[in-house]
Design an enzyme around this catalytic site. Structure first.
Site, mmCIF file in Angstrom:
data_model
loop_
_atom_site.group_PDB
_atom_site.id
_atom_site.type_symbol
_atom_site.label_atom_id
_atom_site.label_comp_id
_atom_site.label_asym_id
_atom_site.label_seq_id
_atom_site.Cartn_x
_atom_site.Cartn_y
_atom_site.Cartn_z
ATOM 1 N N ASP A 100 -51.533 -47.084 -10.164
ATOM 2 C CA ASP A 100 -51.644 -46.635 -11.560
ATOM 3 C C ASP A 100 -50.252 -46.561 -12.169
ATOM 4 O OD1 ASP A 100 -51.024 -44.412 -9.821
ATOM 5 O OD2 ASP A 100 -51.466 -43.032 -11.475
ATOM 6 N N GLU A 166 -51.818 -41.388 -8.879
ATOM 7 C CA GLU A 166 -50.580 -40.689 -8.532
ATOM 8 C C GLU A 166 -49.939 -40.042 -9.753
ATOM 9 O OE1 GLU A 166 -46.361 -39.919 -7.666
ATOM 10 O OE2 GLU A 166 -47.169 -41.247 -9.202
HETATM 11 N N1 BES Z 1 -42.254 -42.687 -8.396
HETATM 12 C C1 BES Z 1 -42.376 -41.383 -8.951
HETATM 13 C C2 BES Z 1 -41.748 -40.312 -8.074
HETATM 14 C C3 BES Z 1 -40.252 -40.272 -8.078
HETATM 15 C C4 BES Z 1 -39.567 -40.227 -9.284
HETATM 16 C C5 BES Z 1 -39.558 -40.255 -6.912
HETATM 17 C C6 BES Z 1 -38.184 -40.170 -9.295
HETATM 18 C C7 BES Z 1 -38.189 -40.197 -6.918
HETATM 19 C C8 BES Z 1 -37.497 -40.177 -8.118
HETATM 20 C C9 BES Z 1 -43.851 -41.053 -9.127
HETATM 21 O O1 BES Z 1 -44.586 -42.153 -9.614
HETATM 22 C C10 BES Z 1 -44.001 -39.990 -10.163
HETATM 23 O O2 BES Z 1 -43.702 -40.226 -11.300
HETATM 24 N N2 BES Z 1 -44.527 -38.853 -9.765
HETATM 25 C C11 BES Z 1 -44.885 -37.819 -10.662
HETATM 26 C C12 BES Z 1 -45.783 -36.871 -9.907
HETATM 27 C C13 BES Z 1 -46.396 -35.804 -10.744
HETATM 28 C C14 BES Z 1 -47.446 -36.364 -11.665
HETATM 29 C C15 BES Z 1 -47.005 -34.768 -9.847
HETATM 30 C C16 BES Z 1 -43.631 -37.116 -11.148
HETATM 31 O O3 BES Z 1 -42.673 -36.968 -10.375
HETATM 32 O O4 BES Z 1 -43.619 -36.714 -12.308
HETATM 33 MN MN MN Z 2 -44.164 -43.809 -8.577
HETATM 34 MN MN MN Z 3 -44.186 -42.330 -11.754
#
Ligand code: BES
Ligand code: MN
Ligand code: MN
Length: 477
Positions: A100, A166
């Site tokens: 997604d 996710e």
């Molecule tokens: N790929 C990111 C996570 C991430 C961002 C890891 C920056 C390392 C550095 C992931 O897709 C993401 O955006 N996760 C969300 C999770 C939330 C919805 C619980 C986030 O971090 O906002």
């Molecule tokens: Mn991500």
């Molecule tokens: Mn993300």
């Protein structure tokens, strides 16, 4: 003995246009998990991956995860569980990614169509999901294909788990991972997630920590319907006024969280940790570049990295129900929902943090003496994760990085969250490694998200060679 990888690398290079085409097809499917109207596209993206995986000879199951808790009429998109190879003499590596993406509209300020992968002369490939996380997810498929076409034996059995929620808190996936820990994932010797980014644009990294994320709503209502501010202004107590006053008490300009009891839960900095930041390759200049301005809270690298990796932060995201269109509408919104989240770190506890937030928000509202009604609740929560990088899984990834990029990677933590990381660690009992493909200027979640062609192609080599090194790495540490 260093694995023979030249044939694989040459094959990746010669298939690079084909791999970019595969990314183009994936980006063209607007699999936005936050938008209920896009749910069929998220499901279509899941089927696209299933078809691609099956064409490569993997066995694939789509697992239904039930209904979306906050919209009970809506089916969650399926999780994809796939296996490639089941040779008892090989190690088994479990990889996770998400198919997604964040929402994107051209009108948000994109220079190109967000769902139309646009490859510039300079090799930048623009498109929503290019770096987060379609490029990395396809990286695993591409690595399989390059092995097949080069006639090179695949070094491990690969288990894959790809999800479609996710960006919305990985709704429904924890239960599946826990249930499959000793079933579908039982053979896994180690776990690898490619869903983060280098700290800068030059130096690769391996990541051993993430912050958690607790996402909150504060709902304030009063009037039965939106009102004319000329007729009712000055006579009705206004929910929006109450909300901005409550939101304003959460955090200050320098990012200091005002909620008592949060800072007290944060693990103290040890001497060892304090020495570790100087060695990390990170430039404030590159940070300013990805930020698009120089409005950072700190001027120095160490405070900035610590604020991102090991201290909590609170961000205010938006207000549902507020007037937000251009122009000057004289409305009093009847009900508004403020949204904010807290990034959590060791040793913060989810439940305790929730209770502190609820108590504080209610107290701040009570101080206003308003007759309106307030509700505060968590939309989703996800735990922080910190692992040991002194593990053969990381050692293998470090060798692969050196082989592909010619430099030793930095060992880093990150400020973002991947809610299921800790769940994988606990359900499998195995080490989890984050192995990024993209770089700090990719602009995940932002307009003009991109993945550099070089990072994509070398990233495919990296994921593939990681599997070779991890197949051979002594298991001692
Ligand atoms: N790929 C990111 C996570 C991430 C961002 C890891 C920056 C390392 C550095 C992931 O897709 C993401 O955006 N996760 C969300 C999770 C939330 C919805 C619980 C986030 O971090 O906002
Ligand atoms: Mn991500
Ligand atoms: Mn993300």
């Amino acid at each position: 003995m260093a694995p023979q990888l030249d044939g694989f690398f040459a094959q990746v290079d010669s298939l690079s246009d084909h791999f970019i085409d595969r990314l183009r097809k994936a980006v063209a499917i607007p699999s936005v998990s936050a938008d209920p109207a896009r749910r069929p596209d998220v499901v279509r993206m899941g089927h696209f991956l299933k078809d691609e995986l099956e064409a490569l000879g993997a066995s694939v199951e789509l697992r239904q995860l039930g209904k979306q808790p906050d919209i009970p009429s809506l089916d969650l998109p399926p999780a994809i569980l796939a296996r490639y190879g089941s040779d008892k003499n090989k190690r088994t590596i479990l990889v996770y990614g998400h198919y997604d993406v964040q929402p994107a509209e051209k009108s948000d300020g994109w220079a190109t169509e967000p769902f139309d992968l646009t490859v510039g002369e300079d090799g930048r490939m623009f498109g929503r999901g290019s770096t987060d996380d379609k490029g990395p997810v396809l990286g695993w498929l591409n690595a399989i294909e390059a092995h097949q076409k080069a006639g090179i034996d695949f070094p491990v059995n690969l288990l894959m788990c790809f999800e479609g929620m996710e960006e919305y808190g990985s709704e429904g996936l924890d239960d599946l991972i826990e249930a499959e820990g000793k079933r579908f994932f039982a053979d896994a010797d180690a776990v690898c997630i490619s869903d983060n980014y280098w700290l800068g644009t030059e130096k690769p990294c391996l990541t051993y920590g993430l912050r958690g994320c607790n996402y909150y709503s504060v709902e304030i209502s009063g009037p039965g319907a939106d009102l004319h501010s000329g007729v009712f202004g000055g006579t009705a107590q206004e929910p929006m006024t109450d909300l901005v006053r409550v939101l304003a008490t959460l955090v200050d300009t320098d990012g200091k969280i005002q909620i008592p009891g949060i800072a007290e839960q944060v693990a103290p900095v040890t001497e060892d940790e304090a020495t570790l930041y100087d060695g990390i390759s990170f430039e404030m200049e590159t940070l300013h570049e990805s930020l698009g301005s120089k409005t950072t809270i700190f001027e120095d690298k160490k405070s900035t990295l610590m604020a991102r990796w090991r201290y909590p932060s609170l961000s205010i995201h938006g207000v549902e129900g507020a007037f937000s269109a251009p122009g000057a509408k004289t409305v009093i919104p009847a009900k508004v929902i403020g949204k904010f989240s807290i990034r959590t770190v060791p040793n913060m506890e989810i439940e305790k943090t929730n209770e502190l937030v609820y108590k504080y928000v209610k107290e701040q509202f009570a101080k206003l003496g308003s007759k309106n009604t307030l509700k505060v609740y968590a939309q989703h929560t996800g735990k922080w994760w910190v692992a040991s990088p002194k593990h053969w899984n990381f050692a293998a990834a470090a060798k692969a990085t050196e082989r592909v990029w010619g430099v030793q990677p930095d060992f880093t933590r990150e400020g973002g969250s991947i809610p299921v990381t800790l769940t994988f660690e606990q359900a499998t009992g195995k080490n989890v490694l984050l192995l990024p493909m993209g770089s700090s200027t990719d602009g995940a979640h932002s307009i003009n998200e991109k993945l550099d062609k070089k990072n994509y192609i070398e990233g495919i080599k990296l994921l593939g060679s990681y599997l070779h090194y991890v197949a051979e790495e002594p298991m001692s540490e």
